[in-house]
Scaffold this motif. Structure first.
Motif, PDB file in Angstrom:
ATOM      1  N   GLY A 324       0.814  -1.207   0.000  1.00 53.10           N
ATOM      2  CA  GLY A 324       0.000   0.000   0.000  1.00 53.10           C
ATOM      3  C   GLY A 324       0.847   1.256   0.000  1.00 53.10           C
ATOM      4  N   ARG A 325       0.475   2.183   0.849  1.00 51.47           N
ATOM      5  CA  ARG A 325       1.148   3.478   0.854  1.00 51.47           C
ATOM      6  C   ARG A 325       2.469   3.474   1.610  1.00 51.47           C
ATOM      7  NH1 ARG A 325      -1.464   7.548  -1.489  1.00 51.47           N
ATOM      8  NH2 ARG A 325      -3.653   7.246  -2.011  1.00 51.47           N
ATOM      9  N   SER A 326       2.830   2.331   2.230  1.00 48.68           N
ATOM     10  CA  SER A 326       4.122   2.286   2.904  1.00 48.68           C
ATOM     11  C   SER A 326       5.274   2.439   1.927  1.00 48.68           C
ATOM     12  CB  SER A 326       4.264   0.971   3.681  1.00 48.68           C
ATOM     13  OG  SER A 326       4.344  -0.137   2.804  1.00 48.68           O
ATOM     14  N   ILE A 327       5.018   2.175   0.633  1.00 51.20           N
ATOM     15  CA  ILE A 327       6.075   2.343  -0.363  1.00 51.20           C
ATOM     16  C   ILE A 327       6.551   3.787  -0.414  1.00 51.20           C
ATOM     17  CG2 ILE A 327       4.537   2.808  -2.305  1.00 51.20           C
ATOM     18  CD1 ILE A 327       6.427   1.175  -4.054  1.00 51.20           C
ATOM     19  N   TYR A 328       5.676   4.739  -0.023  1.00 52.11           N
ATOM     20  CA  TYR A 328       6.078   6.144  -0.056  1.00 52.11           C
ATOM     21  C   TYR A 328       7.211   6.427   0.931  1.00 52.11           C
ATOM     22  CZ  TYR A 328       1.952   7.118  -2.889  1.00 52.11           C
ATOM     23  OH  TYR A 328       1.024   7.123  -3.894  1.00 52.11           O
ATOM     24  N   PHE A 329       7.438   5.533   1.873  1.00 49.05           N
ATOM     25  CA  PHE A 329       8.490   5.759   2.848  1.00 49.05           C
ATOM     26  C   PHE A 329       9.862   5.335   2.335  1.00 49.05           C
ATOM     27  CE2 PHE A 329       4.787   5.197   5.909  1.00 49.05           C
ATOM     28  CZ  PHE A 329       4.597   6.563   6.036  1.00 49.05           C
ATOM     29  N   PHE A 330       9.984   5.146   1.009  1.00 41.96           N
ATOM     30  CA  PHE A 330      11.310   4.920   0.435  1.00 41.96           C
ATOM     31  C   PHE A 330      12.252   6.056   0.790  1.00 41.96           C
ATOM     32  CE2 PHE A 330       9.425   7.642  -2.820  1.00 41.96           C
ATOM     33  CZ  PHE A 330      10.490   8.449  -3.207  1.00 41.96           C
ATOM     34  N   ARG A 331      11.700   7.234   1.037  1.00 46.62           N
ATOM     35  CA  ARG A 331      12.548   8.394   1.370  1.00 46.62           C
ATOM     36  C   ARG A 331      13.381   8.129   2.620  1.00 46.62           C
ATOM     37  NH1 ARG A 331       7.548  10.764  -0.112  1.00 46.62           N
ATOM     38  NH2 ARG A 331       6.910  10.508   2.048  1.00 46.62           N
ATOM     39  N   THR A 332      12.824   7.370   3.561  1.00 37.79           N
ATOM     40  CA  THR A 332      13.564   7.079   4.791  1.00 37.79           C
ATOM     41  C   THR A 332      14.850   6.327   4.472  1.00 37.79           C
ATOM     42  OG1 THR A 332      11.474   6.969   6.014  1.00 37.79           O
ATOM     43  CG2 THR A 332      13.416   6.003   7.066  1.00 37.79           C
ATOM     44  N   GLY A 333      14.752   5.304   3.638  1.00 39.04           N
ATOM     45  CA  GLY A 333      15.932   4.518   3.299  1.00 39.04           C
ATOM     46  C   GLY A 333      16.972   5.307   2.541  1.00 39.04           C
ATOM     47  N   VAL A 334      16.548   6.105   1.539  1.00 41.19           N
ATOM     48  CA  VAL A 334      17.546   6.828   0.744  1.00 41.19           C
ATOM     49  C   VAL A 334      18.217   7.921   1.578  1.00 41.19           C
ATOM     50  CG1 VAL A 334      16.377   6.287  -1.425  1.00 41.19           C
ATOM     51  CG2 VAL A 334      15.873   8.456  -0.289  1.00 41.19           C
ATOM     52  N   THR A 335      17.456   8.557   2.471  1.00 45.97           N
ATOM     53  CA  THR A 335      18.040   9.586   3.331  1.00 45.97           C
ATOM     54  C   THR A 335      18.999   8.958   4.340  1.00 45.97           C
ATOM     55  OG1 THR A 335      15.978  10.848   3.112  1.00 45.97           O
ATOM     56  CG2 THR A 335      17.504  11.543   4.838  1.00 45.97           C
ATOM     57  N   PHE A 336      18.650   7.792   4.855  1.00 44.62           N
ATOM     58  CA  PHE A 336      19.524   7.064   5.776  1.00 44.62           C
ATOM     59  C   PHE A 336      20.846   6.713   5.104  1.00 44.62           C
ATOM     60  CE2 PHE A 336      20.722   2.902   7.741  1.00 44.62           C
ATOM     61  CZ  PHE A 336      21.000   3.375   9.022  1.00 44.62           C
ATOM     62  N   LEU A 337      20.783   6.211   3.878  1.00 43.70           N
ATOM     63  CA  LEU A 337      22.001   5.834   3.164  1.00 43.70           C
ATOM     64  C   LEU A 337      22.861   7.054   2.850  1.00 43.70           C
ATOM     65  CD1 LEU A 337      20.640   3.100   0.716  1.00 43.70           C
ATOM     66  CD2 LEU A 337      21.878   2.773   2.864  1.00 43.70           C
ATOM     67  N   ALA A 338      22.232   8.195   2.590  1.00 39.75           N
ATOM     68  CA  ALA A 338      23.014   9.408   2.349  1.00 39.75           C
ATOM     69  C   ALA A 338      23.761   9.831   3.602  1.00 39.75           C
ATOM     70  CB  ALA A 338      22.093  10.535   1.877  1.00 39.75           C
ATOM     71  N   TRP A 339      23.130   9.657   4.766  1.00 39.24           N
ATOM     72  CA  TRP A 339      23.833   9.945   6.029  1.00 39.24           C
ATOM     73  C   TRP A 339      24.998   8.985   6.225  1.00 39.24           C
ATOM     74  CZ3 TRP A 339      23.250   6.922  10.797  1.00 39.24           C
ATOM     75  CH2 TRP A 339      23.993   7.458  11.864  1.00 39.24           C
ATOM     76  N   LEU A 340      24.754   7.690   6.013  1.00 42.21           N
ATOM     77  CA  LEU A 340      25.843   6.721   6.143  1.00 42.21           C
ATOM     78  C   LEU A 340      26.993   7.037   5.187  1.00 42.21           C
ATOM     79  CD1 LEU A 340      23.959   3.289   6.423  1.00 42.21           C
ATOM     80  CD2 LEU A 340      24.816   4.732   8.284  1.00 42.21           C
ATOM     81  N   SER A 341      26.658   7.597   4.023  1.00 41.35           N
ATOM     82  CA  SER A 341      27.679   7.894   3.014  1.00 41.35           C
ATOM     83  C   SER A 341      28.451   9.175   3.302  1.00 41.35           C
ATOM     84  CB  SER A 341      27.021   7.998   1.634  1.00 41.35           C
ATOM     85  OG  SER A 341      26.438   6.768   1.253  1.00 41.35           O
ATOM     86  N   GLY A 342      28.013   9.932   4.309  1.00 45.38           N
ATOM     87  CA  GLY A 342      28.712  11.160   4.649  1.00 45.38           C
ATOM     88  C   GLY A 342      28.206  12.391   3.938  1.00 45.38           C
ATOM     89  N   HIS A 343      27.036  12.298   3.275  1.00 47.21           N
ATOM     90  CA  HIS A 343      26.497  13.452   2.551  1.00 47.21           C
ATOM     91  C   HIS A 343      25.728  14.409   3.460  1.00 47.21           C
ATOM     92  CE1 HIS A 343      27.820  11.804  -1.180  1.00 47.21           C
ATOM     93  NE2 HIS A 343      27.048  10.729  -1.083  1.00 47.21           N
ATOM     94  N   ALA A 344      25.530  14.035   4.710  1.00 45.07           N
ATOM     95  CA  ALA A 344      24.848  14.902   5.683  1.00 45.07           C
ATOM     96  C   ALA A 344      25.377  14.565   7.069  1.00 45.07           C
ATOM     97  CB  ALA A 344      23.334  14.700   5.620  1.00 45.07           C
ATOM     98  N   PRO A 345      25.373  15.537   7.972  1.00 38.52           N
ATOM     99  CA  PRO A 345      25.873  15.281   9.327  1.00 38.52           C
ATOM    100  C   PRO A 345      24.837  14.668  10.254  1.00 38.52           C
ATOM    101  CG  PRO A 345      25.333  17.595   9.097  1.00 38.52           C
ATOM    102  CD  PRO A 345      25.080  16.965   7.752  1.00 38.52           C
ATOM    103  N   HIS A 346      23.630  14.412   9.761  1.00 35.70           N
ATOM    104  CA  HIS A 346      22.562  13.903  10.624  1.00 35.70           C
ATOM    105  C   HIS A 346      21.553  13.152   9.778  1.00 35.70           C
ATOM    106  CE1 HIS A 346      19.626  16.865   9.129  1.00 35.70           C
ATOM    107  NE2 HIS A 346      20.657  17.677   9.055  1.00 35.70           N
TER     108      HIS A 346
END
Length: 396
Positions: A324-346
């Motif tokens: 259902g609409r939980s697919i819209y939460f893909f943003r959580t995963g991509v933002t998390f990976l950007a933090w792990l990659s060092g693209h953001a401090p938080h």
């Protein structure tokens, strides 16, 4: 070694890779594929942003971390992609309202001019209240207001579906009238973006037809009526065979953009019948890897491109999984990976969406990204992952 939580609550030892592949930046545009990548935004970690969506009749506006948000866009531009701004990846309509989206588009437009980046941006009618009665003139005026902001920012317009137009229109002629006026006004060729009713029930009978085939034919009528003014069409969701069949019906020179998240390598590499272009969120977590694949396509090396893109599929299939609409939460995963990659401090998101995916889901995203070679600094990613797991209750 790191202990990653599984869905059943157990911890599984995982040994991350200890070296990273080097992907030199190259801001030159790709020659054979038009690749528009949507990008996530970061919430201001110190702002009093309300979580869980609007509270009260006039919820306070969300505040963004502008430095981190713009820095990620510079990263995207540095590898040759075109930014597609103001889409759902940037929380449009889900925490980012029109005033904030307009500011985002203006700031990114200025940043694009400063670094030589290319940019497209969404044109909607979301400044109209959701349940407010409106006429065709109201819808057109709303579209035109946003079109002016997008063009002033130097961006290519991506004209999105309007649920208000669905209500106000009485048939295909009304859609053709509104869209025709926008296409004629635009200084640049536009992209027509159709979200079918499978994802958004408000778009039932968009283009004046309920069934997808006559609706697509009606969309083609609008494209054919404005030769040279429509760069391409983007449609989703639709299975790949239907996308390929629809692509073949486009007038020569009009691109078919895909946002497929499960087998996009097939669409981008293509075959003797042609290939698709991209207006997609799947680039966000794998920017350097994807750029290398599209450089290979430019060089005619389809096999290497397919191998590189196929290697990113397990990660994106996981990020975009859900019912259902939980697919819209893909943003959580991509933002998390950007933090792990060092693209953001938080790792703070609009509406507190950093909590929208489970710890095991994010742990799997980490493992798949590491296996794909998506982390520019595996040691940093491992340290941050261990920190996240520790504060989440998975002692390391």
């Amino acid at each position: 070694m790191i202990k990653l939580p599984e869905a059943d609550g157990t911890l599984t030892p995982y040994v991350p890779r200890d070296t990273a592949e080097t992907f030199p930046a190259d801001p030159a545009p790709f020659r054979t594929r038009s690749m528009l990548a949507t990008a996530h935004v970061l919430g201001d970690p110190l702002a009093d942003n309300e979580p869980l969506g609007p509270v009260g009749p006039t919820p306070p506006p969300q505040k963004l971390d502008w430095d981190a948000t713009l820095a990620f866009r510079r990263h995207l531009w540095s590898h040759g992609f075109t930014l597609c701004e103001g889409m759902d990846t940037a929380h449009r309509g889900m925490g980012v309202d029109w005033p904030l989206a307009a500011e985002l588009i203006r700031r990114c437009g200025a940043e694009a001019r400063a670094v030589g980046g290319r940019m497209a941006a969404a044109v909607l009618t979301d400044q109209i209240e959701p349940f407010e009665p409106c006429t065709l003139k109201d819808v057109q005026a709303a579209y035109e207001e946003q079109l002016a902001v997008v063009e002033e920012a130097g961006a290519q317009p991506v004209i999105m579906c309007s649920p208000h137009l669905t209500v106000a229109a009485r048939g295909h002629d009304d859609f053709a009238e509104v869209y025709g006026a926008l296409i004629r006004q635009s200084a640049r060729p536009v992209i027509l973006h159709w979200i079918t009713s499978e994802w958004d029930p408000r778009n039932t009978e968009y283009w004046g037809h309920e069934e997808p085939e006559p609706a697509y034919d009606a969309l083609l009528d609008i494209v054919r009526a404005h030769p040279g003014k429509v760069d391409g069409v983007k449609i989703g969701p639709a299975d790949l065979d239907r996308q390929i069949a629809w692509r073949a019906k486009l007038p020569e020179g009009v691109k078919f953009y895909t946002s497929d998240t499960t087998d996009y390598a097939r669409m981008f590499v293509g075959d003797e019948r042609g290939h698709s272009h991209g207006l997609t969120p799947v680039i966000d977590p794998v920017i350097p890897l994807a750029a290398r694949a599209f450089r290979a396509l430019d060089d005619g090396d389809d096999a290497t491109a397919r191998e590189l893109l196929d290697a990113t599929l397990p990660l994106n299939r996981h990020l975009f999984s859900g019912e259902g609409r939980s697919i819209y939460f893909f943003r959580t995963g991509v933002t998390f990976l950007a933090w792990l990659s060092g693209h953001a401090p938080h790792f703070r998101m609009v509406w507190g969406e950093q909590s929208a995916r489970s710890v095991p889901h994010l742990a799997t995203a980490y493992r798949l990204a590491d296996e794909a070679g998506a982390f520019p600094d595996p040691d940093l990613a491992e340290r941050r992952m261990k920190l996240f797991l520790t504060v989440s209750g998975a002692d390391q």
